[in-house]
Design a protein around this motif. Structure first.
Motif: not given
Length: 334
Positions: A323-327
């Motif tokens: 569920m994470l997004v970095d960029d």
């Protein structure tokens, strides 16, 4: 293995738990259409276009409702971690997928009703089984109405004289959707799964296979994998409530999602169970007729059946790391 990012001075483990709880919100077909970007002083809530349902939800109304529910869980989890969340909906100058930004407003106030909702996050799920024939008390109804009002929404309790009209709208919406081959294909992609999965509605959480005699339409999430047990009967007079907002639009969708989750968590905290009868608000024609039935001055967001039920199986949840997004500049390209 990558260390989970941390925010607001919380530990990595605390931040991971906050995001995990945020992801336990309800969503159409359990599509879980949210992602989160974790920064030291900010958590962003993003829509995940890859989980968009183009047939059932072409305008992303249900997607934003689900993300609003996840945002409410996020608020509760941060409060219990000692952080007072300050929320900005649809922030300007943010990435196109950004639905909300959450910052710290200092130390949280510990409200008893919020603690009860927080403790219900892991217990709340869609109860697709029949309810017991026990009425919901007037005190509980009043508490549910107050919960919706707390999040700037309004709860209409369906009266006996309205049930016939509402039942007709629900059946019409169901027939319209099931007559669309694209809808059936889309639904089949998310339901009736028998393998280990972290999304969609598996057979274990599907509930009984619907039958024509059922008064209220219940979607068939079994995909033909199970048969209905003899003697299984759905209740004929559940408590039916319509969650409404005064306005429409993207921000109102997110506000409605937060109201839906406070309502549902309050329901769970009271020892009650609930499920959505969402066809009627997904089909534009029946949604407009429902709005007229309610007087025309409010926007219907969700129809829920609420009652007393035995324990049932929840739908699965995605891994918290997924569920994470970095960029945000490239993470959502399709």
């Amino acid at each position: 293995m990558r260390t989970f990012p941390a925010a607001f001075g919380l530990t990595s483990g605390q931040t991971e738990q906050v995001v995990r709880l945020a992801g336990m919100a309800p969503s159409l077909h359990n599509s879980q259409p949210w992602r989160f970007r974790i920064l030291p002083h900010l958590i962003e809530l993003h829509a995940d276009p890859k989980r968009h349902l183009p047939v059932a939800d072409p305008e992303d109304r249900e997607l934003r409702l689900a993300c609003g529910a996840a945002l409410f869980n996020l608020r509760l989890a941060l409060e219990q971690a000692g952080i007072r969340p300050v929320v900005t909906l649809l922030p300007r100058l943010a990435a196109a997928t950004t639905l909300a930004e959450v910052r710290s407003g200092g130390q949280a106030d510990q409200r008893p009703e919020n603690l009860r909702c927080y403790e219900a996050i892991t217990e709340r799920h869609s109860h697709r089984q029949p309810f017991r024939n026990i009425p919901v008390s007037a005190a509980d109804r009043h508490l549910l109405m107050r919960a919706a009002h707390e999040e700037q929404a309004w709860l209409h309790v369906v009266q006996p004289g309205e049930q016939g009209t509402l039942e007709g709208l629900v059946h019409r919406a169901h027939r319209a959707q099931m007559a669309d081959a694209r809808f059936r294909t889309e639904m089949a992609a998310w339901t009736g799964r028998t393998d280990d999965t972290t999304e969609g509605v598996p057979v274990s959480a599907a509930g009984p296979k619907p039958e024509p005699k059922d008064q209220w339409v219940h979607r068939d999430f079994t995909a033909g994998h199970t048969e209905r047990s003899p003697g299984t009967e759905f209740e004929s007079h559940p408590l039916l409530v319509v969650l409404c907002t005064r306005h429409s639009g993207r921000e109102a969708d997110l506000q409605a999602g937060q109201a839906l989750q406070r309502l549902w968590l309050t329901t769970t905290a009271q020892g009650l169970v609930a499920s959505m009868i969402s066809e009627v608000v997904e089909v534009p024609e029946t949604r407009e007729e429902l709005q007229r039935m309610l007087g025309g001055n409010v926007v219907p967001r969700a129809l829920l059946r609420i009652g007393h039920g035995a324990p049932s199986v929840p739908s699965p949840r995605r891994n918290v790391g997924d569920m994470l997004v970095d960029d945000v500049s490239g993470a959502f390209e399709s």
